[in-house]
Design a protein around this motif. Sequence first.
Motif, short mmCIF file in Angstrom:
data_model
loop_
_atom_site.label_atom_id
_atom_site.label_comp_id
_atom_site.label_asym_id
_atom_site.label_seq_id
_atom_site.Cartn_x
_atom_site.Cartn_y
_atom_site.Cartn_z
N UNK A 26 0.80 -1.22 0.00
CA UNK A 26 0.00 0.00 0.00
C UNK A 26 0.82 1.26 0.00
N UNK A 27 0.14 2.36 0.16
CA UNK A 27 0.78 3.67 0.26
C UNK A 27 1.07 3.93 1.73
N UNK A 28 2.34 4.00 2.07
CA UNK A 28 2.73 4.11 3.48
C UNK A 28 2.26 5.43 4.11
N UNK A 29 2.26 6.51 3.34
CA UNK A 29 1.80 7.79 3.89
C UNK A 29 0.32 7.70 4.27
N UNK A 30 -0.48 7.10 3.42
CA UNK A 30 -1.90 6.94 3.72
C UNK A 30 -2.10 6.02 4.92
N UNK A 32 -0.08 5.59 7.43
CA UNK A 32 0.27 6.36 8.62
C UNK A 32 -0.83 7.33 9.02
N UNK A 33 -1.40 8.00 8.03
CA UNK A 33 -2.49 8.94 8.30
C UNK A 33 -3.67 8.21 8.92
N UNK A 34 -4.02 7.06 8.35
CA UNK A 34 -5.16 6.29 8.88
C UNK A 34 -4.88 5.78 10.29
N UNK A 35 -3.63 5.43 10.56
CA UNK A 35 -3.32 4.92 11.90
C UNK A 35 -3.46 6.01 12.96
N UNK A 36 -3.16 7.26 12.61
CA UNK A 36 -3.35 8.35 13.57
C UNK A 36 -4.81 8.78 13.64
N UNK A 37 -5.55 8.59 12.57
CA UNK A 37 -6.95 8.99 12.54
C UNK A 37 -7.88 8.04 13.25
N UNK A 38 -7.47 6.81 13.44
CA UNK A 38 -8.34 5.80 14.05
C UNK A 38 -8.76 6.16 15.47
N UNK A 39 -7.85 6.55 16.37
CA UNK A 39 -8.30 6.93 17.72
C UNK A 39 -9.22 8.16 17.71
#
Length: 85
Positions: A26-30, A32-39
């Motif tokens: 996948x796209x690593x930047x996306x 990372x963004x999703x991992x911070x957005x989950x909480x």
Amino acid sequence: MVRGAAAGRRPTGVAFTAWDHGTKHGRLALLGVLSYGTPLMARLLLVWFGFATLTWTLAGAAALIIGGATLAMTGRRTSARPQSA
């Protein structure tokens, strides 16, 4: 071995498999963004269903997360190749 296969169907196993696939394909930047957005999304769902209150701290954190996500997704990409002199 059946026990290990059963563990892979649980939420943690599914999350690990999805993360592994995302980092390899996948796209690593996306990712990372999703991992911070989950909480943040989890907290906003708690607010939506009335189990938490919306505070200025949450609004500020949301703004920082969204700002960082925007920066990460629109930031300048750098080349992995060293430049010749």
